[in-house]
Structure formats: C-alpha cells, structure tokens
Scaffold this active site. Structure first.
Site, PDB file in Angstrom:
ATOM      1  N   LYS A  83     -99.262 -66.272  31.796  1.00 59.63           N
ATOM      2  CA  LYS A  83    -100.483 -67.021  32.104  1.00 59.63           C
ATOM      3  C   LYS A  83    -100.308 -68.463  31.626  1.00 59.63           C
ATOM      4  CE  LYS A  83    -105.394 -65.836  31.972  1.00 59.63           C
ATOM      5  NZ  LYS A  83    -106.409 -65.155  31.177  1.00 59.63           N
TER       6      LYS A  83
HETATM    7  C1  E4P Z   1    -109.503 -64.837  32.764  1.00 59.32           C
HETATM    8  O1  E4P Z   1    -108.328 -64.594  32.857  1.00 59.32           O
HETATM    9  C2  E4P Z   1    -110.186 -65.146  31.514  1.00 59.32           C
HETATM   10  O2  E4P Z   1    -109.579 -64.408  30.490  1.00 59.32           O
HETATM   11  C3  E4P Z   1    -111.646 -64.754  31.516  1.00 59.32           C
HETATM   12  O3  E4P Z   1    -112.040 -64.202  32.748  1.00 59.32           O
HETATM   13  C4  E4P Z   1    -112.554 -65.789  30.978  1.00 59.32           C
HETATM   14  O4  E4P Z   1    -113.868 -65.292  30.985  1.00 59.32           O
HETATM   15  P1  E4P Z   1    -115.059 -65.961  30.150  1.00 59.32           P
HETATM   16  O5  E4P Z   1    -115.448 -67.220  30.851  1.00 59.32           O
HETATM   17  O6  E4P Z   1    -116.152 -64.956  30.181  1.00 59.32           O
HETATM   18  O7  E4P Z   1    -114.502 -66.230  28.774  1.00 59.32           O
END
Ligand code: E4P
Length: 217
Positions: A83
């Site tokens: 990522k």
């Molecule tokens: C995606 O990969 C992120 O980890 C996640 O969806 C972020 O979500 P949030 O905005 O609820 O922290």
C-alpha cells in the site's frame, strides 16, 4: 464485487474468513496502532488467515525508502499487497513494483485525476476514500462514479477499491456504480446480513415448525 475487511484485528478477520465471504484485508498505520501489535507479526498472521491480497502500508515518504520497506513486507508472504500513498514518490514506487509483478494498492485517493495517475503507474488497486470526502461535504460516491467512467473509457485494469466506507448504503451504492472491491470495517460488513423482516420471518417459521413436532434429521 469483492469484499475486503478494513482491520488489523485478527479475531474479526478469523470470524469473517470462516464465512467464506472474505476476499482480502486492508490495513493502514492507524489500524496497526489500534491492534497494539508489531506490524510484521500481525501482517504475517493475517496472511495465514486469508488467501486474498493483504494490504500492508509503507511509511517512508520517498520512493527509495518505500521500496526498501516494500522488500521487507513482500518477504512476509505471497499474498502481500504493498500500500502506497498517492504522492509522486508513491507513484514512482508503484511503477517499479508493478514492473516486478508485485501487487500494489495506491491509497488516500480523493480525486479522479489522482486515480488516473495511479492507473498509469500500474496500480493493482486504487483506494478512493468515500467517508472522508463525505466528512467535508463532498459526495464521496461521485468520485467512485467518475473513476469508474475514466477507467472504462481507457480500459485500465486497475481495480477500484472503495475505501473509508462507513455505512451499509455505501456498500450498496458502490456496488451499483460498479466498484470492483469494497473494503469494509468488520461491524459494517457483519451488519450487511441484517434485516428486521428476516429476523421476524425466521422467528415465525421456527415457531410453526416446532408446532408440527417434526424433525428433519
Ligand atoms: C483503506 O484502505 C483505509 O484503511 C480505510 O478505508 C480508511 O477508512 P477511515 O476513513 O474510516 O479511516
């Protein structure tokens, strides 16, 4: 539509993997912090629990540093997906990893142009954050629709991974728009099965069945 769970909590992942409905896992530095465990240890455990992609996020801000961290993470398991943040450095690292056949998830996407760049960098997944856009009064679902159209216009293979999902309606709307994947917090994912009429209907069937005095086995 593929379902990923957005967590580093291995108890939740175990429970969801047992349903056969889980296609992958996404984590981020905040979720690792919440788990209270060493990153490599928890990622290795998650990779054993699911066959699909497990996103592990780099924390370096330059491409060289990101690639060094990616090497460490890739060594953990075959289903690691690296990522990377949606920055020029992140896109540079994405291209290098894509050329090596490593799965990548470009994260923190808030505009269609950013998603276009990620596709050009060969990303396996692009993660547009719906909930965080909604938080600032921008319609997050519109971004998913724009990316869908752009990727279809040019036949990009990058999969749209709808992220920052907060509600069951987000999941339904992303499916209607044609997002390839939704990464969903455990409670929201488990909640998708719920309907009061299902509960009520089942209760009535159980009561009537008991009145017959029969058994199937
Ligand atoms: C995606 O990969 C992120 O980890 C996640 O969806 C972020 O979500 P949030 O905005 O609820 O922290």
């Amino acid at each position: 539509m593929k379902f990923f769970v957005d967590t580093a909590d291995t108890n939740d992942i175990k429970e969801l993997a047992a349903t056969g409905l889980l296609d992958g896992v996404t984590t981020n530095p905040s979720l690792i912090m919440k788990s209270g465990r060493p990153m490599k240890e928890v990622i290795a455990e998650i990779c054993e629990l699911v066959d699909g992609p497990v996103s592990a996020e780099v924390v370096a801000t330059d491409a060289e540093g990101m690639l060094k961290e990616a090497e460490e993470l890739i060594a953990i398991a075959d289903n690691i997906c690296i990522k990377l943040p949606l920055t020029l450095e992140g896109l540079k690292a994405c291209r290098v990893l894509a050329n090596k056949g490593v799965q990548t998830n470009v994260t923190l996407c808030f505009s269609a142009n950013q998603a276009l760049l990620a596709a050009k960098a060969g990303a396996t997944f692009i993660s547009p954050f719906i909930g965080r856009l909604d938080d600032i009064n921008v319609e997050g679902l519109d971004l998913i629709a724009e990316i869908r159209q752009i990727y279809d216009n040019y036949g990009f293979g990058t999969e749209i991974l709808a992220a920052s999902i907060r509600t069951a309606n987000h999941v339904k709307d992303c499916a209607l728009i044609g997002a390839d994947v939704a990464t969903i917090p455990p409670a929201t994912l488990k909640g998708l099965v719920k309907h009061p009429l299902t509960d009520k209907g089942l209760e009535a069937f159980m009561k009537d069945w008991a009145a017959t005095g029969q058994s199937i086995v």
